[in-house]
Design a protein around this motif. Structure first.
Motif, PDB file in Angstrom:
ATOM      1  N   ILE A   1       0.520  -1.357   0.021  1.00 46.88           N
ATOM      2  CA  ILE A   1       0.057  -0.515   0.071  1.00 46.88           C
ATOM      3  C   ILE A   1       0.428   0.987   0.033  1.00 46.88           C
ATOM      4  CG2 ILE A   1      -1.554   1.406   1.324  1.00 46.88           C
ATOM      5  CD1 ILE A   1      -2.282  -1.870   2.303  1.00 46.88           C
ATOM      6  N   MET A   2       1.627   1.667   1.169  1.00 44.84           N
ATOM      7  CA  MET A   2       2.774   2.035   0.671  1.00 44.84           C
ATOM      8  C   MET A   2       2.979   2.231  -0.278  1.00 44.84           C
ATOM      9  SD  MET A   2       5.734   3.012   3.294  1.00 44.84           S
ATOM     10  CE  MET A   2       4.413   3.445   4.919  1.00 44.84           C
ATOM     11  N   ASP A   3       4.327   1.510  -1.092  1.00 48.37           N
ATOM     12  CA  ASP A   3       4.798   1.494  -2.108  1.00 48.37           C
ATOM     13  C   ASP A   3       4.534   1.891  -3.427  1.00 48.37           C
ATOM     14  OD1 ASP A   3       7.023   0.805  -0.867  1.00 48.37           O
ATOM     15  OD2 ASP A   3       6.921  -1.083  -1.789  1.00 48.37           O
ATOM     16  N   ALA A   4       2.863   1.829  -3.383  1.00 46.77           N
ATOM     17  CA  ALA A   4       2.164   2.216  -4.215  1.00 46.77           C
ATOM     18  C   ALA A   4       1.241   3.869  -4.127  1.00 46.77           C
ATOM     19  CB  ALA A   4       0.520   1.038  -4.009  1.00 46.77           C
ATOM     20  N   GLY A   5       1.297   4.251  -3.296  1.00 46.90           N
ATOM     21  CA  GLY A   5       0.969   5.501  -2.798  1.00 46.90           C
ATOM     22  C   GLY A   5      -0.486   5.225  -2.549  1.00 46.90           C
ATOM     23  N   LEU A   6      -1.213   4.172  -1.939  1.00 43.95           N
ATOM     24  CA  LEU A   6      -2.047   4.274  -2.028  1.00 43.95           C
ATOM     25  C   LEU A   6      -2.927   5.072  -0.324  1.00 43.95           C
ATOM     26  CD1 LEU A   6      -4.902   3.416  -2.512  1.00 43.95           C
ATOM     27  CD2 LEU A   6      -4.114   1.313  -2.162  1.00 43.95           C
ATOM     28  N   GLN A   7      -3.730   6.093   0.479  1.00 40.35           N
ATOM     29  CA  GLN A   7      -4.446   6.085   1.126  1.00 40.35           C
ATOM     30  C   GLN A   7      -4.810   5.113   2.004  1.00 40.35           C
ATOM     31  OE1 GLN A   7      -5.222  10.060   1.347  1.00 40.35           O
ATOM     32  NE2 GLN A   7      -2.825  11.029   1.370  1.00 40.35           N
ATOM     33  N   ALA A   8      -4.999   3.640   2.773  1.00 32.93           N
ATOM     34  CA  ALA A   8      -6.056   3.146   2.374  1.00 32.93           C
ATOM     35  C   ALA A   8      -5.783   2.487   3.862  1.00 32.93           C
ATOM     36  CB  ALA A   8      -5.445   1.388   1.925  1.00 32.93           C
TER      37      ALA A   8
END
Length: 154
Positions: free
Chosen positions: A87-94
């Motif tokens: 999630i962090m690598d994808a730049g996603l806020q989740a």
């Protein structure tokens, strides 16, 4: 389907496999609206295999069943850490949410409880015969969800 104005509440069901990782990356690349999406990543731990007679654990010592549960819990914790990194690598806020039980049922149940407006799930592409015998989580979700489901197939 819940209506939060323009906000979408998207659930991405992830089991830690390369297929579910592909679904998340596809979502980020093609559908993710950073300011308009609330994203929930759902991981379901399924202990049914440890409790069934088809399991190598069941006919033996009950302490081995407890050991199997502990090993599955450790595996789930490792998977959750992996999901956090993805999630962090994808730049996603989740937010990562965890459930226990039958994966298909839990995905549908949690989507209803959380007011999800769209589900993203991966398909491993088992053949027709294997899917008929084993069942398919994505097939279950598509047929039992009352909201849109996108099935990602790598």
């Amino acid at each position: 389907m819940a209506d939060n104005g323009n906000k979408r509440k998207v659930m991405i069901a992830m089991d830690g496999s390369e297929y579910s990782e592909g679904a998340l990356k596809w979502f980020v690349k093609n559908l993710y609206r950073k300011n308009d999406d609330d994203v929930i990543v759902l991981h379901v731990t399924d202990h049914r295999d440890s409790m069934s007679y088809s399991s190598p654990w069941m006919p033996v010592d009950p302490a081995l069943i407890t050991l199997a549960f502990q090993k599955e819990e450790e595996k789930a914790k490792i998977t959750i850490k992996k999901l956090d990194a993805i999630i962090m690598d994808a730049g996603l806020q989740a937010n990562v949410v965890r459930a226990h039980g039958n994966p298909g049922e839990q995905i549908v149940k949690k989507s209803e409880e959380l007011g999800i407006t769209m589900i993203i799930i991966a398909s491993r592409g088992l053949g027709t015969i294997r899917r008929t015998i084993m069942g398919s989580v994505s097939d279950y979700v598509v047929h039992h969800s009352s909201i849109p489901v996108i099935v990602f197939r790598n």
